[in-house]
Design a protein around this motif. Structure first.
Motif, PDB file in Angstrom:
ATOM      1  N   GLN A 169       0.850  -1.177  -0.118  1.00 50.75           N
ATOM      2  CA  GLN A 169      -0.067   0.159  -0.131  1.00 50.75           C
ATOM      3  C   GLN A 169       1.095   1.187   0.058  1.00 50.75           C
ATOM      4  OE1 GLN A 169      -2.261  -0.699   3.477  1.00 50.75           O
ATOM      5  NE2 GLN A 169      -3.269  -2.650   2.602  1.00 50.75           N
ATOM      6  N   ARG A 170       2.013   1.269   0.559  1.00 52.52           N
ATOM      7  CA  ARG A 170       3.141   2.299   0.520  1.00 52.52           C
ATOM      8  C   ARG A 170       3.289   2.773  -0.879  1.00 52.52           C
ATOM      9  NH1 ARG A 170       7.140   1.230   4.844  1.00 52.52           N
ATOM     10  NH2 ARG A 170       5.732   2.830   6.197  1.00 52.52           N
ATOM     11  N   GLU A 171       3.578   1.956  -2.066  1.00 56.37           N
ATOM     12  CA  GLU A 171       3.627   2.176  -3.284  1.00 56.37           C
ATOM     13  C   GLU A 171       2.461   3.001  -3.841  1.00 56.37           C
ATOM     14  OE1 GLU A 171       5.131   3.683  -6.539  1.00 56.37           O
ATOM     15  OE2 GLU A 171       6.633   2.592  -4.787  1.00 56.37           O
ATOM     16  N   ARG A 172       1.056   2.594  -3.667  1.00 58.34           N
ATOM     17  CA  ARG A 172      -0.018   3.069  -3.942  1.00 58.34           C
ATOM     18  C   ARG A 172      -0.259   4.614  -3.226  1.00 58.34           C
ATOM     19  NH1 ARG A 172      -4.991   0.281  -3.237  1.00 58.34           N
ATOM     20  NH2 ARG A 172      -4.117  -1.386  -1.966  1.00 58.34           N
ATOM     21  N   LEU A 173       0.185   4.763  -2.016  1.00 59.64           N
ATOM     22  CA  LEU A 173       0.147   5.886  -1.167  1.00 59.64           C
ATOM     23  C   LEU A 173       1.167   6.785  -1.958  1.00 59.64           C
ATOM     24  CD1 LEU A 173      -0.961   7.572   1.199  1.00 59.64           C
ATOM     25  CD2 LEU A 173       0.936   6.736   2.312  1.00 59.64           C
ATOM     26  N   ARG A 174       2.259   6.413  -2.373  1.00 58.14           N
ATOM     27  CA  ARG A 174       3.052   7.280  -2.887  1.00 58.14           C
ATOM     28  C   ARG A 174       2.786   7.853  -4.456  1.00 58.14           C
ATOM     29  NH1 ARG A 174       8.278   6.818  -1.589  1.00 58.14           N
ATOM     30  NH2 ARG A 174       8.017   4.597  -1.095  1.00 58.14           N
ATOM     31  N   ARG A 175       1.925   7.079  -5.110  1.00 54.85           N
ATOM     32  CA  ARG A 175       1.365   7.562  -6.286  1.00 54.85           C
ATOM     33  C   ARG A 175       0.287   8.563  -5.992  1.00 54.85           C
ATOM     34  NH1 ARG A 175       1.136   2.077  -7.847  1.00 54.85           N
ATOM     35  NH2 ARG A 175      -1.230   2.039  -7.717  1.00 54.85           N
ATOM     36  N   GLY A 176      -0.479   8.456  -4.986  1.00 57.59           N
ATOM     37  CA  GLY A 176      -1.760   9.051  -4.743  1.00 57.59           C
ATOM     38  C   GLY A 176      -1.515  10.366  -3.640  1.00 57.59           C
ATOM     39  N   CYS A 177      -0.475  10.268  -2.913  1.00 57.43           N
ATOM     40  CA  CYS A 177      -0.163  11.379  -2.126  1.00 57.43           C
ATOM     41  C   CYS A 177       1.321  11.135  -1.413  1.00 57.43           C
ATOM     42  CB  CYS A 177      -1.212  11.655  -0.689  1.00 57.43           C
ATOM     43  SG  CYS A 177      -1.077  12.934   0.271  1.00 57.43           S
TER      44      CYS A 177
END
Length: 576
Positions: A169-177
């Motif tokens: 989820q950290r990579e998806r968080l990096r993309r989103g915020c």
């Protein structure tokens, strides 16, 4: 929503005059709706046993789903303050499992966590003054809870810690915020940990849910809105009906876990009224604000789900399943739910459901096993560690030493008995193959035309059945006690007069079988289970059904009867 007035007693200046235990830290639990509240209580478990910490609760008032919340709070005796007071007061910590409301106005370090199995769905905030919604084209949308739309207000990050359940989820968080990544903490999933902790107690959960030896438990899981398992089949609630109509009633128990948003939007009374035919057929329907669904997933042999979190939890436990509905547009691309949706087979309309479940179980224990295990492992990368990791996060933010006792993820309590008063005696369509000694029973009321799983059924109904379809057409009537001064023959005549289509009337004979009479010449018959036959499932009604099968098939006077796979057959002796 509950409002304690101008100030909760523990927040008043003269609190020391009234308090029994003097807290050192105050924590605010942020409630959005019943769904988030159930998750919030899981997130607050690490505080148990520590009298230095006082938790107060406040409702944001930002959710459309407010029904049931007052009762939830009252039943659990949660000490509440108003949202306006929550924004005025200073707290040592705030914990929220949702992103709604004016969280940016709280005067406390805020820990934001998901309210489901990670971050799997898209959800856009409605435009409003001061909205955190990013400008058009600024960023590609990410899953709810991982995008700037929900994490940033006026250029400032709202939470001081963003709880992730898995490293991916950290990579998806990096993309989103990307600015939120330094504030993210991978702390596992407390709900998944409860499920894992409960696995050793599977048999106890099954017994508490009324699952008999040899039976299978099928769990139906439905999220909310019109593409859910419940909403997509709302015309005749097809999946629920088929689950009860096509699976032998003695072999399967069926439990339906309904999302709180669906339950409280329509009302528990209305849901139960819609489900009344299914409740009569034995459906288990727990209230969604309880933990019964967790016990049910641990106890389950199979599931039929949709794009809700319970589907992902079930798969992570290794329960084989099917998808009865799935909203691809709602599910975030590349999320674990998206991957699961590509892997699980869909329920088809024109093949018996039992065969579909069997095929899914075989495939998911064989060729698909490794892939499904990989997807299930994406629910948490810190299994059975959430309690300890969350506690360390909380106490660090509160600047308070952790308690000496370990923080342990514990299984949910055994469910209290589910309401059984709605399971009334009714009609059963019975299919018997007495050559093979096999007898299967299905609820007649739920039979439809989609599948033809009953090649040559006959009908068994209880005396007094109010539905004329069954009362007039039943082949076998299960009678009850004699009237005062009545002989067995007189009682049989009385039952035959009331049920004109009946060919056999059966009366219970203690626990040994039945006494029966045929319409033709009022022939008297007895059917007795031989010594050693277990009371489950070989009861009076099974004896009467098997007796009728021997009459129509001219079988021998002693037959072996099998009702449930995995249990030994019983021998029924018939005297004419």
């Amino acid at each position: 929503m509950p409002d304690a007035g101008p100030s909760h007693i523990l927040l008043r200046e003269d609190a020391a005059d009234w308090e029994t235990v003097k807290p050192e830290r105050f924590v605010l639990g942020v409630i959005h709706n019943v769904t988030s509240a159930t998750r919030l209580l899981d997130l607050l478990k690490p505080f148990e046993g520590d009298s230095r910490v006082q938790v107060l609760f406040a409702c944001t008032g930002s959710s459309a789903f407010t029904e049931g919340l007052r009762e939830f709070i009252t039943e659990r005796k949660l000490p509440c303050i108003s949202w306006e007071e929550a924004k005025r007061e200073k707290f040592d910590l705030a914990v929220s499992s949702s992103r709604g409301g004016d969280l940016h106005q709280l005067n406390a370090p805020l820990v934001g966590a998901p309210h489901g199995a990670g971050y799997n769905k898209y959800l856009s905030r409605k435009p409003e003054a001061g909205s955190r919604k990013p400008e058009a084209g600024s960023r590609k949308p990410e899953a709810f809870g991982l995008g700037a739309e929900w994490l940033v207000h006026d250029g400032e990050l709202i939470p001081s810690a963003i709880v992730l359940s898995h490293d991916e989820q950290r990579e998806r968080l990096r993309r989103g915020c990307p600015e939120a990544v330094p504030f993210s903490v991978v702390a596992g999933d407390p709900c998944m940990d409860q499920l894992l902790a409960g696995v050793p107690f599977r048999d106890e959960y099954r017994a508490a849910l009324g699952v008999r030896p040899g039976q299978k438990l099928l769990v139906l899981t439905s999220t909310w809105k019109d593409q859910s398992l419940l909403g997509a089949h709302r015309a005749d609630l097809e999946i629920i009906r088929r689950s009860l109509a096509e699976l032998p009633a003695d072999e399967y128990r069926v439990l339906h876990a309904v999302h709180p948003n669906a339950w409280f939007t329509h009302g528990g009374h209305q849901i139960r009224e819609w489900f009344e035919p299914f409740l009569r057929a034995g459906l288990l329907l727990p209230s969604p604000e309880t933990d019964i669904w967790k016990a049910a997933l641990v106890a389950a042999d199979a599931f039929i789900g949709d794009h809700g979190s319970l589907t992902l939890y079930a798969a992570a436990l290794g329960v084989p399943g099917l998808l009865g509905a799935f909203d691809e547009d709602t599910v975030a691309e590349g999320s674990p739910m998206d991957l699961l949706g590509r892997e699980l087979p869909r329920v088809t309309r024109h093949e018996p459901l039992g065969r579909q479940l069997q095929r899914a179980a075989a495939a998911q224990a064989g060729p698909q096993r490794e892939r499904l295990a990989e997807i299930g492992a994406l629910v948490t990368s810190r299994p059975l560690q959430a309690a300890g990791l969350l506690r360390s996060l909380y106490y660090e933010r509160m600047k308070l030493d952790e308690p000496q006792h370990p923080a342990i993820s514990r299984p949910v309590a055994l469910p209290l008995p589910l309401p059984a008063e709605r399971r009334q005696p009714g009609a059963a369509a019975v299919y018997a193959d007495m050559q093979g000694g096999r007898l299967r029973r299905y609820p007649a009321e739920l039979q439809g035309s989609l599948t033809h799983h009953l090649p040559d059924p006959y009908l068994v109904a209880a005396y007094g059945e109010p539905d004329p379809r069954w009362a007039h057409a039943a082949d076998v009537i299960l009678a009850r006690s004699l009237h005062s001064g009545e002989s067995w023959e007189d009682a049989a005549r009385r039952v035959f007069r009331r049920h004109p289509g009946c060919e056999l009337v059966a009366f219970p004979q203690e626990a040994t079988g039945c006494l029966a009479f045929t319409r033709d010449r009022l022939q008297r018959l007895t059917a007795q289970w031989q010594d050693g036959a277990p009371s489950w499932p070989y009861d009076f009604s099974v004896a009467a059904s098997a007796l009728y099968s021997t009459l129509t098939s001219r079988s021998a006077s002693s037959v072996r009867v099998s009702v449930v796979d995995g249990l030994p057959p019983a021998v029924l002796t018939i005297s004419r």
